[in-house]
Write an enzyme that holds these catalytic residues in place. Structure first.
Site, mmCIF file in Angstrom:
data_model
loop_
_atom_site.group_PDB
_atom_site.id
_atom_site.type_symbol
_atom_site.label_atom_id
_atom_site.label_comp_id
_atom_site.label_asym_id
_atom_site.label_seq_id
_atom_site.Cartn_x
_atom_site.Cartn_y
_atom_site.Cartn_z
ATOM 1 C CB SER A 298 36.600 47.781 43.103
ATOM 2 O OG SER A 298 36.060 46.502 43.320
ATOM 3 C CG ASN B 47 47.357 33.031 45.626
ATOM 4 O OD1 ASN B 47 46.146 32.961 45.808
ATOM 5 N ND2 ASN B 47 48.271 32.025 45.029
ATOM 6 C CG ASP C 77 40.420 33.487 48.516
ATOM 7 O OD1 ASP C 77 40.641 34.713 49.009
ATOM 8 O OD2 ASP C 77 40.110 33.275 47.577
ATOM 9 C CG ASN C 78 43.191 30.725 45.554
ATOM 10 O OD1 ASN C 78 42.872 31.463 46.625
ATOM 11 N ND2 ASN C 78 44.127 30.938 44.900
ATOM 12 C CB CYS D 188 36.156 28.857 44.042
ATOM 13 S SG CYS D 188 37.210 30.289 43.424
ATOM 14 C CB SER E 162 34.446 42.850 41.949
ATOM 15 O OG SER E 162 35.335 43.790 41.992
ATOM 16 C CG HIS F 250 37.666 41.995 43.833
ATOM 17 N ND1 HIS F 250 37.384 42.458 42.533
ATOM 18 C CD2 HIS F 250 38.511 40.783 43.995
ATOM 19 C CE1 HIS F 250 38.428 41.276 41.813
ATOM 20 N NE2 HIS F 250 38.953 40.630 42.752
ATOM 21 C CD GLU G 200 43.626 38.464 48.752
ATOM 22 O OE1 GLU G 200 44.180 38.790 49.576
ATOM 23 O OE2 GLU G 200 42.592 37.601 49.135
ATOM 24 C CG HIS H 245 35.423 33.316 47.986
ATOM 25 N ND1 HIS H 245 34.917 32.733 46.784
ATOM 26 C CD2 HIS H 245 37.005 33.377 47.890
ATOM 27 C CE1 HIS H 245 36.200 32.449 46.073
ATOM 28 N NE2 HIS H 245 37.161 32.841 46.632
ATOM 29 C CG HIS I 141 42.748 38.620 38.689
ATOM 30 N ND1 HIS I 141 42.098 39.461 40.103
ATOM 31 C CD2 HIS I 141 43.053 40.004 38.343
ATOM 32 C CE1 HIS I 141 42.183 40.406 40.190
ATOM 33 N NE2 HIS I 141 42.835 40.902 39.195
ATOM 34 C CE LYS J 78 43.924 34.314 48.080
ATOM 35 N NZ LYS J 78 43.743 33.991 46.605
ATOM 36 C CB SER K 161 41.803 35.732 52.326
ATOM 37 O OG SER K 161 41.746 34.460 51.499
ATOM 38 C CG ASP L 104 42.616 40.374 44.253
ATOM 39 O OD1 ASP L 104 41.673 40.151 44.985
ATOM 40 O OD2 ASP L 104 43.211 39.877 43.518
ATOM 41 C CD GLN M 164 46.432 41.162 51.328
ATOM 42 O OE1 GLN M 164 47.361 41.930 51.731
ATOM 43 N NE2 GLN M 164 46.471 40.848 50.033
HETATM 44 P P1 NAD Z 1 46.629 27.664 39.776
HETATM 45 O O1 NAD Z 1 47.992 27.955 39.086
HETATM 46 O O2 NAD Z 1 46.709 26.999 41.129
HETATM 47 O O3 NAD Z 1 45.735 26.788 38.761
HETATM 48 C C1 NAD Z 1 45.565 27.222 37.242
HETATM 49 C C2 NAD Z 1 45.732 25.980 36.809
HETATM 50 O O4 NAD Z 1 45.085 26.021 35.191
HETATM 51 C C3 NAD Z 1 46.788 25.318 36.473
HETATM 52 O O5 NAD Z 1 46.885 23.722 37.216
HETATM 53 C C4 NAD Z 1 47.308 25.421 35.139
HETATM 54 O O6 NAD Z 1 47.967 24.014 34.904
HETATM 55 C C5 NAD Z 1 45.919 25.422 34.445
HETATM 56 N N1 NAD Z 1 46.020 25.817 33.088
HETATM 57 C C6 NAD Z 1 46.652 26.917 32.515
HETATM 58 N N2 NAD Z 1 46.473 27.197 31.179
HETATM 59 C C7 NAD Z 1 45.691 26.113 30.997
HETATM 60 C C8 NAD Z 1 44.936 25.883 29.748
HETATM 61 N N3 NAD Z 1 45.200 26.709 28.672
HETATM 62 N N4 NAD Z 1 43.984 24.760 29.843
HETATM 63 C C9 NAD Z 1 43.629 24.177 31.033
HETATM 64 N N5 NAD Z 1 44.176 24.447 31.976
HETATM 65 C C10 NAD Z 1 45.332 25.369 32.146
HETATM 66 O O7 NAD Z 1 45.729 29.219 39.965
HETATM 67 P P2 NAD Z 1 44.510 29.190 40.992
HETATM 68 O O8 NAD Z 1 45.071 29.813 42.369
HETATM 69 O O9 NAD Z 1 43.669 27.927 40.771
HETATM 70 O O10 NAD Z 1 43.695 30.639 40.362
HETATM 71 C C11 NAD Z 1 43.314 30.445 39.068
HETATM 72 C C12 NAD Z 1 42.950 31.954 38.751
HETATM 73 O O11 NAD Z 1 41.710 32.225 39.754
HETATM 74 C C13 NAD Z 1 43.887 33.008 38.772
HETATM 75 O O12 NAD Z 1 43.732 33.995 37.962
HETATM 76 C C14 NAD Z 1 43.567 33.397 40.247
HETATM 77 O O13 NAD Z 1 44.139 34.918 40.261
HETATM 78 C C15 NAD Z 1 42.012 33.627 40.213
HETATM 79 N N6 NAD Z 1 41.304 33.437 41.583
HETATM 80 C C16 NAD Z 1 40.085 33.851 41.521
HETATM 81 C C17 NAD Z 1 39.398 33.772 42.597
HETATM 82 C C18 NAD Z 1 37.948 34.395 42.626
HETATM 83 O O14 NAD Z 1 37.296 34.620 43.724
HETATM 84 N N7 NAD Z 1 37.425 34.613 41.622
HETATM 85 C C19 NAD Z 1 39.691 33.370 43.869
HETATM 86 C C20 NAD Z 1 41.288 32.830 43.755
HETATM 87 C C21 NAD Z 1 41.908 32.925 42.490
HETATM 88 N N1 3DD Z 2 37.370 37.260 46.267
HETATM 89 C C1 3DD Z 2 36.547 36.339 46.348
HETATM 90 N N2 3DD Z 2 35.556 36.552 47.151
HETATM 91 C C2 3DD Z 2 35.872 37.834 47.799
HETATM 92 C C3 3DD Z 2 35.156 38.785 48.477
HETATM 93 N N3 3DD Z 2 33.999 38.150 49.195
HETATM 94 N N4 3DD Z 2 35.617 39.785 48.932
HETATM 95 C C4 3DD Z 2 36.933 40.184 48.519
HETATM 96 C C5 3DD Z 2 37.668 39.584 47.504
HETATM 97 C C6 3DD Z 2 37.105 38.210 47.040
HETATM 98 C C7 3DD Z 2 38.460 37.439 45.590
HETATM 99 C C8 3DD Z 2 39.699 36.628 46.389
HETATM 100 O O1 3DD Z 2 39.446 35.370 46.404
HETATM 101 C C9 3DD Z 2 40.983 36.878 46.016
HETATM 102 O O2 3DD Z 2 41.928 36.674 46.848
HETATM 103 C C10 3DD Z 2 41.722 36.373 44.851
HETATM 104 O O3 3DD Z 2 41.224 36.598 43.575
HETATM 105 O O4 3DD Z 2 42.312 35.502 44.892
#
Ligand code: NAD
Ligand code: 3DD
Length: 481
Positions: A90, A231, A240-241, A245, A95, A67, A206, A404, A351, A236, A412, A145, A416
């Site tokens: 990206s 990750n 981050d996660n 979030c 994003s 991103h 990532e 974030h 994701h 991380k 994070s 990522d 990397q």
């Molecule tokens: P994780 O594996 O730790 O958690 C996912 C959870 O979802 C698990 O506990 C799993 O049991 C549960 N799950 C799976 N299927 C399900 C269902 N049908 N109903 C209910 N629960 C269910 O993963 P995470 O690290 O928490 O990441 C989750 C997602 O977020 C991933 O796609 C990751 O890549 C993404 N992510 C996004 C950001 C962001 O900034 N948007 C940041 C970090 C990770």
């Molecule tokens: N992700 C969330 N915020 C971000 C930022 N400000 N810059 C780049 C990436 C960013 C997504 C990350 O959390 C990535 O590590 C993921 O999805 O796990």
């Protein structure tokens, strides 16, 4: 040789293009925002100071698929200071922060191909543009990522071995766009991706979903180069996660809808690292939080944090706001959507964009879409009830806000950068690695100074009692945080 007529939506590569961003005139705003984040990214600044003079990445080409935000711009500048030659795309069509992309393009620390609001065809064009250098060569290293760049190379190699895998593909729009590009590529040069893959020293991944994809490739013995799972560094995923979030989910929902969270019922699907942060955030705003989970341990954790753990079938009629955080597929289906209260808000922070069954709405002649504003759509169903869908089901914190904050991304991206240095310096076997504990602790130490933390030092007597070195690491590998 595969004779290929190009799909009308196909966009020709232009490897002479130095960059493609929304507005280069946004560069000054980007530079100012980047300067503001320096103090908030102590890990990256310390790594620049420590490794900059050595230039460990000198002579190496790095492709990034992550991103394109202000925080990523700081990562790019760090890799650039360490000597790398960089091209960047990206990680999602929504994003990119256009002023960040403009700043990098104008400065020239990377050839960047990214803008907010790309079509899927443009997204895959940007990815291929970033993967190929003007001389036709590919990267030595990849920062990925979600695994799209890694997928592009792996699928390209597969297609060059067996072009028939590109015929009659009935997948998602994403898959179709990728396949359309590979059809042209294989027809032009049936060895391009095979040669590119041979030169890749490795990829640092990532995010959780991208890491799942890497282990799947490794299990099928299809991994083409070494991979580092960034990750699962504690500094991380447990930061981050979770904490990222915890701040950026609310930012996304509020910028999109200005909705009051207090008193509302928020349904969080998935109680992993991301779901934990989301649930804590919503609870902090005074919302009633329902959690859905498939994993008994995570479900138990949620229950013991005081959340009601229910199924989506039950939550569908009770929720006001729905957040998917599972990395899974169709966690909210059309059936669930039909049962929701009028004007329920639905978003995803996972994701990929398939956690919500968007195809139920997009391919449903009885569902009418009204664009409220960019990345905020009101879908009116046959029942007369409506739902508000954010960022078309793509990650809401980056689609409707700026992701974030810098401080957590400094953790994070310190990981990397250390992973890229490891891939540059070491000839690793082709398998998936995690970073050593010492580096995890080093990253944490780099960030303590910004917070009012005074670390306690082990006495020699205590170190002897615990059988640990005085200077750490203090928790053996098997400890989970
Ligand atoms: P994780 O594996 O730790 O958690 C996912 C959870 O979802 C698990 O506990 C799993 O049991 C549960 N799950 C799976 N299927 C399900 C269902 N049908 N109903 C209910 N629960 C269910 O993963 P995470 O690290 O928490 O990441 C989750 C997602 O977020 C991933 O796609 C990751 O890549 C993404 N992510 C996004 C950001 C962001 O900034 N948007 C940041 C970090 C990770
Ligand atoms: N992700 C969330 N915020 C971000 C930022 N400000 N810059 C780049 C990436 C960013 C997504 C990350 O959390 C990535 O590590 C993921 O999805 O796990």
């Amino acid at each position: 040789m595969l004779q290929q007529t190009k799909d009308p939506s196909y966009i020709d590569l232009d490897l002479k293009l130095p960059y493609k961003v929304k507005e280069i005139c946004l560069a000054e705003e980007g530079h100012k925002d980047m300067q503001l984040s320096e103090k908030e990214m102590p890990g990256l600044m310390a790594i620049r100071e420590k490794y900059g003079p050595e230039k460990p990445l000198k002579g190496l080409k790095i492709m990034g698929s992550l991103h394109m935000t202000i925080q990523t711009a700081m990562l790019i500048d760090t890799l650039y200071e360490l000597g790398a030659d960089i091209r960047w795309a990206s990680g999602n069509i929504f994003s990119t922060q256009d002023h960040a992309a403009a700043a990098i393009a104008e400065k020239g620390s990377a050839a960047v191909f990214a803008w907010k609001g790309e079509t899927l065809e443009e997204f895959w064009w940007c990815t291929e543009q970033a993967l190929i250098w003007p001389d036709g060569s590919g990267p030595d290293l990849i920062v990925d990522d979600g695994g799209d760049a890694t997928l592009f190379v792996h699928h390209g190699v597969k297609a060059e071995k067996d072009p028939s895998i590109l015929e009659n593909v009935k997948g998602s729009q994403d898959e179709i766009c990728l396949v359309d590009r590979l059809k042209v590529s294989v027809a032009e040069d049936p060895q391009r991706w095979t040669k590119i893959a041979e030169n890749i020293r490795g990829v640092s991944e990532e995010t959780t979903t991208g890491v799942h994809r890497l282990y799947q490739l490794a299990e099928k013995n299809e991994l083409l180069f070494p991979a580092i799972n960034v990750n699962d560094a504690v500094t991380k995923s447990k930061f981050d996660n979770l904490y990222g979030c915890r701040e950026s989910l609310a930012d996304g929902i509020k910028r999109a809808t200005d909705v009051m969270l207090a008193g509302k019922t928020v349904v969080v699907a998935g109680y992993g690292d991301v779901g934990k942060g989301c649930a804590a955030s919503m609870k902090g705003y005074g919302a009633i939080v329902l959690v859905t989970e498939i994993d008994p341990i995570c479900a138990l954790q949620a229950a013991m944090e005081g959340y009601e753990v229910v199924t989506m079938e039950e939550a569908a009629t009770r929720g006001d706001i729905f957040v998917t955080a599972t990395g899974n597929y169709h966690v909210i289906t059309g059936k669930h959507i039909e049962q929701m209260k009028d004007e329920s808000i639905i978003c995803n922070i996972g994701h990929f964009d398939n956690e919500i069954e968007m195809s139920y709405l997009e391919n449903n002649p009885k569902a009418v879409k009204t664009v409220v504003k960019p990345q905020v759509d009101k879908w009116t169903l046959e029942s007369g009830r409506s739902v508000i869908v954010l960022a078309e089901g793509r990650l809401v914190n980056l689609g409707c806000a700026t992701g974030h904050p810098s401080f957590v991304m400094s953790n994070s991206f310190s990981n990397q950068t250390l992973a890229q240095i490891k891939l540059a310096k070491e000839d690793l076997e082709t398998k998936v690695y995690t970073l050593p504990k010492e580096l995890d602790e080093e990253v944490a130490r780099l960030h303590l100074k910004n917070l009012s933390v005074t670390l306690t030092k082990l006495t020699q007597e205590q170190a002897d009692y615990l059988g640990l070195p005085v200077e750490g690491p203090y928790k053996p590998e098997h400890y989970k945080y």
